[in-house]
Design a protein around this motif. Structure first.
Motif, PDB file in Angstrom:
ATOM      1  N   LYS A  40       0.801  -1.193   0.040  1.00  0.00           N
ATOM      2  CA  LYS A  40       0.017  -0.023   0.075  1.00  0.00           C
ATOM      3  C   LYS A  40       0.833   1.247  -0.098  1.00  0.00           C
ATOM      4  CE  LYS A  40      -3.791   2.384   0.457  1.00  0.00           C
ATOM      5  NZ  LYS A  40      -4.779   2.745  -0.552  1.00  0.00           N
ATOM      6  N   ARG A  82      -2.283  -4.395  -6.423  1.00  0.00           N
ATOM      7  CA  ARG A  82      -1.844  -4.566  -5.027  1.00  0.00           C
ATOM      8  C   ARG A  82      -2.895  -5.234  -4.206  1.00  0.00           C
ATOM      9  NH1 ARG A  82      -4.563  -2.216  -1.039  1.00  0.00           N
ATOM     10  NH2 ARG A  82      -5.902  -0.795  -2.423  1.00  0.00           N
ATOM     11  N   ARG A  83      -4.100  -5.412  -4.848  1.00  0.00           N
ATOM     12  CA  ARG A  83      -5.035  -6.249  -4.275  1.00  0.00           C
ATOM     13  C   ARG A  83      -4.699  -7.953  -4.589  1.00  0.00           C
ATOM     14  NH1 ARG A  83      -8.345  -2.139  -5.760  1.00  0.00           N
ATOM     15  NH2 ARG A  83      -9.494  -1.181  -3.756  1.00  0.00           N
ATOM     16  N   ALA A 117      -1.824  -8.677  -2.503  1.00  0.00           N
ATOM     17  CA  ALA A 117      -2.336  -8.934  -1.068  1.00  0.00           C
ATOM     18  C   ALA A 117      -2.798 -10.550  -1.244  1.00  0.00           C
ATOM     19  CB  ALA A 117      -3.431  -7.800  -0.812  1.00  0.00           C
ATOM     20  N   ALA A 118      -3.516 -10.649  -1.739  1.00  0.00           N
ATOM     21  CA  ALA A 118      -4.269 -12.058  -1.973  1.00  0.00           C
ATOM     22  C   ALA A 118      -3.209 -13.310  -2.025  1.00  0.00           C
ATOM     23  CB  ALA A 118      -5.248 -12.194  -3.217  1.00  0.00           C
ATOM     24  N   GLU A 166     -14.528   2.568  -6.982  1.00  0.00           N
ATOM     25  CA  GLU A 166     -13.811   1.352  -6.759  1.00  0.00           C
ATOM     26  C   GLU A 166     -13.677   0.308  -7.812  1.00  0.00           C
ATOM     27  OE1 GLU A 166     -12.305  -1.158  -2.678  1.00  0.00           O
ATOM     28  OE2 GLU A 166     -14.069   0.013  -2.907  1.00  0.00           O
ATOM     29  N   THR A 172     -12.555  -3.705  -7.636  1.00  0.00           N
ATOM     30  CA  THR A 172     -11.737  -4.619  -6.861  1.00  0.00           C
ATOM     31  C   THR A 172     -11.462  -5.875  -7.784  1.00  0.00           C
ATOM     32  OG1 THR A 172     -13.646  -5.930  -6.030  1.00  0.00           O
ATOM     33  CG2 THR A 172     -12.902  -3.835  -4.772  1.00  0.00           C
ATOM     34  N   LEU A 173     -11.055  -7.001  -7.058  1.00  0.00           N
ATOM     35  CA  LEU A 173     -10.705  -8.097  -7.987  1.00  0.00           C
ATOM     36  C   LEU A 173     -12.039  -8.838  -8.502  1.00  0.00           C
ATOM     37  CD1 LEU A 173      -8.022  -9.935  -5.810  1.00  0.00           C
ATOM     38  CD2 LEU A 173      -7.859  -9.123  -8.167  1.00  0.00           C
TER      39      LEU A 173
END
Length: 363
Positions: free
Chosen positions: A119, A150-151, A154-155, A230, A232-233
């Motif tokens: 992040k 980034r997501r 993170a996953a 937003e 997201t994945l």
């Protein structure tokens, strides 16, 4: 690798234990733990201070760096406690159990720290790009793609952390080795890939990297206009005009047609439609519309036209074409022009307004 990385800390702990020989044995372990935690706190504070000073001109970077303090301190403290246990209680009962507990904590804090670090890197890159490109379309594109990456990272980190914890258990390690060695792993992965959750993940990556939509784009979905808030994945959040948020799966944007009003630029054109009698002062309306547009900061100067587009049943359809820099300005400009023209028609040309009985019925 983890063992070799902690060897200097274990050596330091050994020196601390030897230096604390004068302390009663019942308190020695807790004194060593306290010293280790104090050292971890000092290292965390010093490193945090250094990096905050380096990035003192960026408020976002300072906040992101501050957010990494707790996970970094937790990871360093976990290493300290594990090393103290190894040096002082290796032969004690329940040693393996407590080593496992602190290993789990170490992995959790380390994963948390790495996620916060990604992040921070994202904030650093966006801050540099904003200074280079400004608040524009290029920044929105990069922001969308970096945020999605980034997501993904993170996953992956979370999956690796769970795997690392499970593989420390002998029974699970044997099971995992058997699964990885089996030829059926590929079929399992393929089978999972066609399921809805992973399909949404792949769709989310496709949406972001094909530049179909970006954070900040103005789109129309399900007959509702809103702004992409937003990505997201697995889903996209759209902020609607009335403040509600519509959450749509990523597959929606790869399988369903939708409008993107700011795909190439935010400039947009629109129309105002008035139903008036045949004696309506068209030339006056055309002149007055031009005056209203030129006097407004909302008009971008591209489109200004008033024409009669239809004449049926004693009424003529007057259509005004206008443009603005973005959909928000277009909405405000359209409502302003419509309101002003109707007010002047009511005041100066009331006979040109249609009788309600002349208007077509709406089913």
């Amino acid at each position: 690798m983890l063992i070799s990385a902690t060897e200097p800390i274990e050596e330091t702990m050994t020196e601390v234990v030897e230096a604390s020989a004068f302390i009663p044995e019942s308190l020695r372990f807790w004194v060593v733990i306290a010293a280790g935690l104090l050292l971890a706190a000092v290292v965390t504070a010093v490193l945090s201070f250094i990096f905050i000073r380096v990035f003192r001109r960026s408020e976002v970077m300072r906040e992101d760096i501050a957010a990494t303090r707790l996970p970094f301190f937790g990871a360093l403290s976990s290493v300290m406690v594990k090393s103290a246990l190894l040096v002082m209680h290796r032969d004690q009962q329940h040693y393996e159990f407590w080593q496992f507990i602190w290993l789990v904590l170490l992995v959790m804090f380390l994963t948390w720290f790495l996620i916060r670090l990604t992040k921070t890197v994202e904030g650093f890159m966006l801050d540099r790009l904003e200074k280079r490109f400004g608040q524009g379309r290029k920044l929105a594109k990069v922001q969308t793609q970096i945020g999605l990456l980034r997501r993904v990272v993170a996953a992956i980190l979370i999956v690796i952390a769970i795997a690392a914890i499970l593989l420390t258990i002998e029974q699970v390690r044997a099971l995992g080795a058997g699964i990885l060695a089996s030829a059926g792993l590929l079929s399992v992965v393929v089978g999972l890939a066609i399921q809805t959750p992973l399909a949404n993940v792949f769709a989310g990556m496709q949406v972001a990297f094909t530049d179909a939509i970006r954070v900040g784009d103005i789109i129309v979905v399900e007959d509702e206009r809103g702004t992409v808030e937003e990505i997201t994945l697995s889903y996209v959040v759209v902020l609607l005009l009335n403040g509600r948020r519509m959450i749509l799966p990523s597959t929606y944007f790869t399988t369903t047609p939708f409008e993107n009003w700011s795909r190439r630029s935010t400039e947009i054109s629109g129309t105002i439609v008035l139903e008036l009698k045949w004696n309506a002062p068209v030339d006056y309306l055309r002149q007055r519309t031009g005056e209203l547009l030129e006097a407004s900061d909302l008009w971008d100067g591209r489109t200004n036209s008033l024409v009669v587009t239809d004449a049926v049943g004693g009424l003529q359809t007057v259509t005004i074409f206008l443009s603005a820099r973005n959909p928000g300005d277009l909405w405000d400009l359209s409502t302003m022009v419509r309101e002003k023209l109707l007010q002047e028609l009511v005041q100066d040309y009331p006979d040109s307004l249609p009788d309600p009985r002349m208007l077509p019925e709406v089913n």
